[in-house]
Structures are given as structure tokens and as C-alpha cells.
Enzyme design. Structure first.
Site, PDB file in Angstrom:
ATOM      1  CG  PHE A  57       0.174   4.753   3.297  1.00 28.71           C
ATOM      2  CD1 PHE A  57      -0.649   4.525   4.289  1.00 28.71           C
ATOM      3  CD2 PHE A  57       1.227   3.663   3.599  1.00 28.71           C
ATOM      4  CE1 PHE A  57      -1.490   3.438   4.513  1.00 28.71           C
ATOM      5  CE2 PHE A  57      -0.442   2.116   3.678  1.00 28.71           C
ATOM      6  CZ  PHE A  57      -1.202   2.974   4.890  1.00 28.71           C
TER       7      PHE A  57
ATOM      8  CB  THR B 271      -1.174   0.180   0.825  1.00 26.29           C
ATOM      9  OG1 THR B 271      -1.851  -1.309   1.084  1.00 26.29           O
ATOM     10  CG2 THR B 271      -1.823   1.614   0.948  1.00 26.29           C
TER      11      THR B 271
END
Length: 355
Positions: free
Chosen positions: A258, A256
Site C-alpha cells: 500500500f 499487498t
């Protein structure tokens, strides 16, 4: 000198090294306070690169190789950065992947504040309650997190850094639960999607929630014995729950991305990216002309995607990332020509590339 005398001399030098290291960390804390007062992002990779160049030069003058000091000083720089404690808002409960990202980016001493929603993260930073926020932008399997992009467009906050976090999902139940006793699985929709193959194979009922770690907290507080949650191993430890299965994500390369957000973006580091959003004029070739100008100025795109404007049906904004800093000469030269083909253009921020 005898062996004992040599060892005694080493002890004396170690005392001096520790004393100097303590002084260096004390100065790092003072730098952190100055950065905080000026709302400066915590990482300055350009400055860190200069420090490494300085110490390797000093080492060479003393007959040492660059390799002999580089790794040591990278550890010292990391330790110094952790002393420059930051207050950071994240979405979710303790144990959420966003909290893990906050600690990984801002250091283990960061003062984190949990928010129920992404909107809450932006409000905390905009109000000055915290200095920075950390928000998920996209997943390597499930794609972009649309609400994060919409909020970046609406807010005056800027991107000051990015982080790629490896995500390893666990199936977590109450201490007395077994895999065979589970009928329902709770988690954030992104996490449920990332574990689709495992969940279909097991035939569980899927119940979307607002947060991964919050799902663990939920099944614990409500004593849902036939329910489990998808979250991190750390969430299981925090809430005293049982890991029923590990690494259940469909793809082992599950990351992921960020963004760290604050009132300012980052200064040039020499290895940067820039994110922006724009809408082209409604005429043939407008998007082509925009992209052609970038190509002519040797600006390399790393991402482009469209998002509905949410104001009128079938109208779109484009989100774009490129290599380089907004202060780079080639982008500054391209900007006036780009503006001729758009209804608006907003720079979301320039920041060091994630490593």
C-alpha cells in the site's frame, strides 16, 4: 529499607512514570496538530531514530544497556504516533483490507472514511476533506493494480509512506450457510485471483465485485444463501457472518503493498525509497541510457515496469522504484542527465521503506 518500604518506593516511582508518560503523550498530540496544519506525513523515522539514540545514550550514562530501553521506547513512540490522529480515506467498505492497512499505518485512532472507488480516495485527499489516503499498489501474487498507478500519474498527490500488509483470505457466508451450500463466490477480482486453486477445486461460480468487505455486506443485505464472499476475518466479525474456510489464498506469503498518499512526501529518514514515472524519447537506446545513468550514480533499482499511456496505442510509461531519497546528492546529480533522455519525468514521492 524493608521490603514494604521498597515496594512503596516503586509505587511512587510508577506514579511519576505514568505522570510523565501522560505529559509526553499530551505533547505528542500537540505535535500531531502541528503536523496536520503543515500537512506533514505522520511517520518521521529519522526523528524516531534520533529519539532512540538519545535515550540509549542517556541509559548508558546510568549503567543500563541499549536493549533495556530500546523496546520500551519503541512502544512509547508507537503509542505517541497513535495519539497523532489522522483522517484517512480508503477504498471499500468497513472491514476491507485497505481499512486494515489504514489503521496499521496511521494508528488505531485514525479517522477513516470509506470510498466506493480509488478515484474517490484521491478526490477526498485533493479536496482537503481528509489529510491522507491509503491505496493498494500491488500484490505479491497477482501483481500491480494498474488503476492505482494511473491515478498517481494523473494526480498532484505524492507518496509519503508504504506498508506491506499480509493478506489472509476467508470464505464467508451467512450464519446458516455451510460449505456444501455455496454455489457462487463474490469478491474483488484480485482476491478471486489470489484464491484461484481453492475456487477451482470447489467449482464455484465467480462474481467479481468492487470490494472484499463490500461482498460480505452484499450477501448479507440481499440474503444470498447460496453465495459466499472472500474477505478478511474482521469483515466477518463486523457484519456478523460465518467463516466457512480460512487461509484459502494460494500462497501463504500473500502480501499487498500500500501507498500512503498526501500533499507532500516524507523527509529523508536514512532508509528510503523513491517512486517515479517517466517516458523515454522514441529513439534507439533511450531506455538503456536512462538506466545507465542511474547505475553510474550508484542508484539501486528495486522495481521497473511499463504501463500503456492510454493516449496512443503501443506507447508506454515506465514506473520505477529506487533505494534512496529524491533529495540525496547522487539522484540530484543524475537528474539533469536523465531529463535529456525522456519526454517527461514525474517524481511520485520519497518515503521510508516498509518494515
Amino acid at each position: 529499607m524493608s521490603l514494604e518500604e521498597l515496594r512503596r518506593r516503586v509505587d511512587e516511582l510508577d506514579d511519576n512514570i505514568v505522570e510523565l508518560l501522560a505529559e509526553r503523550l499530551s505533547i505528542a498530540e500537540a505535535i500531531g496538530r502541528e503536523k496536520a496544519a503543515g500537512e506533514v506525513p505522520p511517520q518521521d523515522l529519522g526523528r524516531e531514530r534520533l529519539v532512540i539514540e538519545h535515550v540509549t545514550g542517556a541509559a548508558a550514562a546510568r549503567g543500563m544497556t541499549a536493549d533495556e530501553v530500546t523496546e520500551l521506547y519503541r512502544s512509547i513512540i508507537k503509542l505517541a504516533r497513535q495519539r497523532q490522529a489522522r483522517s484517512v480515506a480508503f477504498q471499500g467498505e468497513a472491514g476491507a483490507y485497505s481499512e486494515q492497512a489504514a489503521f496499521q499505518y496511521f494508528g488505531s485512532r485514525a479517522a477513516v472514511k470509506a470510498c466506493e472507488s480509488l478515484e474517490g480516495v484521491f478526490k477526498e485527499v485533493e479536496s482537503g476533506t481528509v489529510q491522507f489516503g491509503i491505496i493498494p499498489m500491488e500484490n505479491s501474487i497477482e501483481g500491480s493494480i494498474s488503476r492505482s498507478y494511473d491515478l498517481m500519474l494523473e494526480s498532484s498527490l505524492m507518496v509519503s509512506g508504504e506498508l506491506h500488509l499480509r493478506v489472509n483470505h476467508c470464505l464467508i457466508g451467512n450464519p446458516d450457510a455451510t460449505l456444501d451450500s455455496i454455489r457462487r463466490v463474490y469478491s474483488h477480482p484480485q482476491a478471486l485471483g489470489q484464491c484461484g486453486h481453492f475456487l477451482r477445486q470447489m467449482g464455484f461460480e465467480l462474481i467479481p465485485t468492487y470490494d472484499t468487505a463490500g461482498s460480505v455486506k452484499l450477501i448479507k443485505e440481499k440474503c444470498i444463501m447460496d453465495g459466499a464472499a472472500i474477505a478478511s476475518e474482521r469483515a466477518a466479525v463486523i457484519y456478523g457472518m460465518k467463516i466457512l474456510a480460512r487461509d484459502i489464498q494460494d500462497n501463504p506469503n500473500n502480501f499487498t503493498r500500500f501507498f500512503a498518499i498526501g500533499r507532500k512526501d516524507a523527509p529523508p529518514s536514512g532508509d528510503d525509497k523513491t517512486s517515479l514515472v517517466f517516458a523515454v524519447k522514441h529513439r534507439p537506446g533511450a531506455l538503456y541510457e536512462f538506466l545507465r545513468i542511474l547505475a553510474e550514480h550508484k542508484i539501486n533499482l528495486t522495481k521497473i515496469e511499463s504501463r500503456p499511456t492510454r493516449k496512443k496505442a503501443w506507447e508506454y510509461n515506465f514506473y520505477l522504484d529506487f533505494e534512496g531519497h529524491r533529495q540525496d546528492e547522487n539522484f540530484r546529480a543524475a537528474l539533469p542527465a536523465l531529463e535529456e533522455h525522456v519526454l517527461f519525468i514525474k517524481i511520485l514521492g520519497s518515503y521510508p521503506k516498509a518494515k
